[in-house]
Design an enzyme around this catalytic site. Structure first.
Site, PDB file in Angstrom:
ATOM      1  N   SER A 296       0.867  -1.186   0.000  1.00  0.00           N
ATOM      2  CA  SER A 296       0.000   0.000   0.000  1.00  0.00           C
ATOM      3  C   SER A 296       0.896   1.225   0.000  1.00  0.00           C
ATOM      4  O   SER A 296       2.100   1.116   0.225  1.00  0.00           O
ATOM      5  CB  SER A 296      -0.860   0.029   1.262  1.00  0.00           C
ATOM      6  OG  SER A 296      -0.063   0.426   2.376  1.00  0.00           O
ATOM      7  N   ASP A 297       0.324   2.400  -0.232  1.00  0.00           N
ATOM      8  CA  ASP A 297       1.106   3.598   0.035  1.00  0.00           C
ATOM      9  C   ASP A 297       0.973   3.902   1.535  1.00  0.00           C
ATOM     10  O   ASP A 297       0.192   3.280   2.257  1.00  0.00           O
ATOM     11  CB  ASP A 297       0.663   4.779  -0.843  1.00  0.00           C
ATOM     12  CG  ASP A 297       1.808   5.794  -0.998  1.00  0.00           C
ATOM     13  OD1 ASP A 297       2.757   5.759  -0.202  1.00  0.00           O
ATOM     14  OD2 ASP A 297       1.742   6.638  -1.911  1.00  0.00           O
ATOM     15  N   TRP A 298       1.713   4.854   1.977  1.00  0.00           N
ATOM     16  CA  TRP A 298       1.819   5.217   3.406  1.00  0.00           C
ATOM     17  C   TRP A 298       0.420   5.485   3.975  1.00  0.00           C
ATOM     18  O   TRP A 298      -0.211   6.485   3.594  1.00  0.00           O
ATOM     19  CB  TRP A 298       2.701   6.460   3.495  1.00  0.00           C
ATOM     20  CG  TRP A 298       3.052   6.941   4.852  1.00  0.00           C
ATOM     21  CD1 TRP A 298       2.208   7.530   5.746  1.00  0.00           C
ATOM     22  CD2 TRP A 298       4.336   6.900   5.463  1.00  0.00           C
ATOM     23  NE1 TRP A 298       2.899   7.852   6.874  1.00  0.00           N
ATOM     24  CE2 TRP A 298       4.216   7.491   6.738  1.00  0.00           C
ATOM     25  CE3 TRP A 298       5.594   6.431   5.067  1.00  0.00           C
ATOM     26  CZ2 TRP A 298       5.288   7.625   7.610  1.00  0.00           C
ATOM     27  CZ3 TRP A 298       6.658   6.568   5.933  1.00  0.00           C
ATOM     28  CH2 TRP A 298       6.499   7.152   7.194  1.00  0.00           C
ATOM     29  N   ASN A 299      -0.049   4.588   4.828  1.00  0.00           N
ATOM     30  CA  ASN A 299      -1.370   4.731   5.470  1.00  0.00           C
ATOM     31  C   ASN A 299      -2.559   4.661   4.509  1.00  0.00           C
ATOM     32  O   ASN A 299      -3.674   5.003   4.892  1.00  0.00           O
ATOM     33  CB  ASN A 299      -1.497   6.071   6.211  1.00  0.00           C
ATOM     34  CG  ASN A 299      -0.724   6.084   7.509  1.00  0.00           C
ATOM     35  OD1 ASN A 299      -0.176   5.069   7.906  1.00  0.00           O
ATOM     36  ND2 ASN A 299      -0.696   7.235   8.178  1.00  0.00           N
ATOM     37  N   SER A 300      -2.332   4.261   3.264  1.00  0.00           N
ATOM     38  CA  SER A 300      -3.438   4.394   2.301  1.00  0.00           C
ATOM     39  C   SER A 300      -4.594   3.433   2.591  1.00  0.00           C
ATOM     40  O   SER A 300      -5.723   3.678   2.157  1.00  0.00           O
ATOM     41  CB  SER A 300      -2.943   4.223   0.864  1.00  0.00           C
ATOM     42  OG  SER A 300      -2.528   2.893   0.637  1.00  0.00           O
TER      43      SER A 300
END
Ligand code: BGC
Length: 762
Positions: A296-300
């Site tokens: 995932s992207d950061w916290n996505s």
């Protein structure tokens, strides 16, 4: 060639279909497990490890954690988590001892002894910084880009970093978007070529070599299409556009063997990318056969709650895991809820096994099971050949946009005034996403001129940084300008003005830079404007006041020597724009590969706003698609860039005017360097499919070739393609090349129509 080249793989497809008859979830979940080569010994090892892992450990492999750089000591709870097998990967662990200790705990003390994988954003160099990716794309030189990413891997792996979050392959048609700097621009073909170059460089010939890094094609998908260029925003991309434009570079990343993918922050047509089964399962896994893992992207995952797509983190985890998103970056929705979701039957442990195997497959291919530690051999950092390569990349990325009266190159007899906030800004010229580059190792243009005693220079910055609004130093700048023969004005944006979350609504020169150019212009001295920026800059207010313009992007560690070579004529500029350069922000989006309208522009009929009579009767004024004020042309077209030489094209030919589907076509042109020094030219081949079952762009880049020609030298350039290369994703959701008429242009840029060929597919 990558040793695990996708071509030699036979995919074993195991369809696991499960129907969950639960009150809360009645959906049918179908997953496909892709495996490497049949009888691949790695697969047998992975199966054996996974069969012995506990559920907690499996969930652990999906977790990626970071450590705040503000925290000095490695927190005990992180070590404990690794010891229990609760973490699969770390990002941004930059203390080598910490990295080694964490790895030791993982491989010696955790239950299944699975090595960790350490990740970092190594985007355009590690210590030796290369031009921002948009600049590297302007080189139109994939060989050089591959060399740069190889060097980045060699340097970064000395810190145990075996996974980089690059390349960013988001098609970017909006220069307001800060992350355009990280992209290869607006064109799917150019971006695809850059994708291969980056991936081959990062991953090297052998992914298991300790100096190779797994690549990560990001951001999947549509991130560059953020509404209004505002970062993180919604992307509405219809299916044809998605396949014909946005997905193409990612397909090329799979073909080049990218080990990993990263999802994007945006929602795509209403479904956040981190839970978008259509792109993650149907396209990436099923259609393209990707067998690496997706992070995932950061916290996505967690942010899907903000999107209003999940009521809480548990639901966000459920949606992401069911889209087969393998690893979660930083947030802990998987860690906190997967066990529960599995117990409730909302996801199965068998499906989780597929995910864990995807992750382990890459750890195996990286050789981490055999060689989990790294050699901290620092001697390679800033090695001579790394710096030389970075300089070459900066030289080939620089685009000459204007050169009136051949003010460039300058000669050593001229007295030079060096002015501007970017003339000696070592941190700024490194650009966005350079966590590890150091300004102490950066050579600025001022340094480069100072180090060469052939030149007589006087320097003052005039403005101390790009947004500076104080005019107090203008007078000094004007005074040194007056006593010089030529002014080199280094302007642009500080690094922080582009990149993530740094979109701009106005993209002209910030601060008082335009005002300073006005003052310098009044001296009557020739001005060379050298731009350093992460995006195209609108030049309406300054372009007529300067004699020459060089676009250097943010050129990196060796930007100074590269620019000095360019300005003094040691090297002729050869960069070409990877994006259409707007005159005005209001023209955005503006890209060369647009569709035609029913009323295409008729240049002779353009009526400029100021020439409309007062009280004019309602009329369509020529009925074309344009702006009354800004017209219909960009400032500079895609592919544009001048040289100190003049190149002529002659003897164009096509091997076959009436090919059949499946035929190969060869197009040839003779290119001559009419100038009196060696220079490089990028020959571009564009095509247009004249009539399609969906409308086709007015032009599409099909091939390009960068060549070097000595003074007076001629070379034949030939391009070969097959009819499949003209295919598009059609209304029936398949790729098709339709018979009919095509046009080809062998061109210097997307607006150059002087060399046209035609053919008809029968
Ligand atoms: C960015 C990614 C990056 C990640 C890790 C995110 O904010 O969107 O491109 O790789 O952070 O630093």
């Amino acid at each position: 060639m990558l040793i695990f080249s996708r071509k030699i793989y036979v995919y074993q497809v195991v369809i696991l279909s499960m129907i969950f008859l639960l009150s809360s979830c009645n959906s049918e979940v179908t997953i496909t497990e892709k495996k490497g080569e049949v009888d691949d010994p790695i697969e047998a090892k992975i199966d054996s490890i996974v069969s012995k892992m506990s559920l907690e450990e499996k969930i652990g492999q999906t977790a990626q954690r970071g450590k705040s750089s503000r925290v000095k000591e490695l927190p005990k709870d992180l070590k404990d988590a690794v010891r229990k097998g609760q973490i699969g990967s770390f990002l941004n662990i930059m203390n080598k001892e910490d990295a080694k200790e964490l790895q030791r705990i993982a491989v010696e003390e955790s239950p299944s002894k699975i090595p960790l994988i350490f990740a970092r954003d190594v985007i355009h160099g590690f210590k030796t910084i290369f031009p921002v990716p948009l600049g590297q794309a302007a080189s139109f030189n994939p060989t050089l880009v591959q060399e740069g990413s190889r060097i980045a891997a060699i340097e970064a792996s000395t810190y145990g970093i075996r996974w980089t979050f690059a390349p960013m392959l988001d098609i970017s048609r909006d220069p307001r978007w800060g992350r355009i700097a990280e992209s290869a621009g607006e064109d799917p073909y150019l971006t695809s070529e850059m994708a291969k170059a980056y991936i081959n460089g990062f991953q090297g010939e052998d992914l298991s070599s300790p100096t190779s890094m797994a690549a990560c094609a990001k951001h999947f998908i549509g991130y560059g299409a953020a509404e209004g260029g505002r970062d993180y925003n919604t992307a509405n991309i219809n299916d044809n556009l998605l396949h014909n434009v946005y997905l193409k570079p990612f397909k090329s990343a799979v073909d080049a063997g990218s080990s990993t993918f990263m999802t994007s922050f945006n929602d795509l047509n209403g479904i956040p990318a981190s839970a978008n089964s259509y792109v993650l399962k149907d396209i990436l896994r099923e259609q393209w056969g990707f067998d690496g893992f997706v992070v995932s992207d950061w916290n996505s995952i967690k942010e899907m709650v903000n999107h209003g797509f999940a009521k809480d983190q548990k639901e966000a985890a459920e949606k992401a895991i069911n889209a087969m998103l393998d690893m979660e970056m930083t947030s802990t929705a998987y860690q906190d809820h997967l066990k529960e979701l599995i117990q409730e039957g909302k996801f199965s442990e068998k499906e989780l096994d597929v995910i864990v195997k995807n992750i382990l497959r890459i750890k195996f291919r990286l050789g981490l099971f055999d060689n989990p530690y790294f050699d901290p051999n620092d001697t390679v950092l800033y090695a001579k050949n790394h710096l030389e390569s970075a300089q070459k990349a900066a030289e080939e990325s620089t685009v000459l946009l204007k050169n009136s009266n051949q003010v460039l190159p300058i000669n050593s007899k001229q007295k030079i005034a060096i002015i501007g906030p970017l003339a000696d800004a070592p941190h700024e010229q490194l650009g966005t996403w350079t966590f590890d580059g150091e300004k102490e190792h950066t050579i600025t243009p001022l340094n480069a001129f100072e180090n060469d005693n052939q030149y007589t220079i006087a320097y003052t910055n005039g403005l101390s940084y790009s947004r500076d609004r104080s005019t107090k130093n203008f007078q000094k700048a004007v005074s040194i300008a007056k006593s010089s023969d030529v002014i080199l004005f280094f302007a642009g944006e500080e690094a922080i003005l582009s990149g993530e979350a740094h979109s701009r609504a106005k993209i002209n020169l910030p601060g008082e830079q335009e005002a300073l150019i006005d003052e310098l212009h009044k001296t009557g001295k020739p001005i060379v404007l050298i731009l350093m920026a992460g995006r195209p800059i609108t030049l309406e207010n300054v372009k007529d006041k300067v004699d020459a313009i060089l676009m250097a992007w943010h050129p990196g560690t060796m930007g100074g020597p590269a620019l000095k070579n360019m300005i003094t004529g040691v090297v002729s500029p050869s960069g070409k724009l990877p994006v259409t350069w707007p005159k005005e922000v209001g023209q955005i989006p503006i890209h060369y590969n647009h569709k035609n309208t029913g009323r295409p522009v008729i240049p002779e009929e353009f009526v400029q706003m100021d020439s409309i009579p007062i009280g004019a009767w309602q009329s369509s004024l020529g009925n074309t698609s344009h702006y009354l004020d800004a017209g219909f042309l960009p400032e500079y077209p895609f592919g544009y860039g001048l040289s100190y030489s003049l190149f002529t094209y002659s003897d164009i030919s096509i091997s076959n005017n009436t090919p059949k589907i499946g035929d190969t076509i060869t197009v040839k042109v003779t290119v001559t360097n009419e100038g009196n020094s060696t220079a490089k030219e990028t020959v571009q081949l564009y095509f247009r499919d004249m009539v399609g079952s969906i409308t086709r762009p007015v032009k599409e880049l099909l091939r390009f070739q960068k060549i070097t020609l000595g003074a007076g030298e001629s070379k034949e350039v030939s391009f070969t393609f097959v009819t499949d290369d003209l295919a598009f994703y059609g209304p029936d959701k398949t790729w098709i090349t339709e018979p009919g008429d095509f046009k080809l242009w062998i061109a210097k840029n997307a607006s150059d129509e002087s060399n046209v060929l035609e053919f008809t597919i029968e």
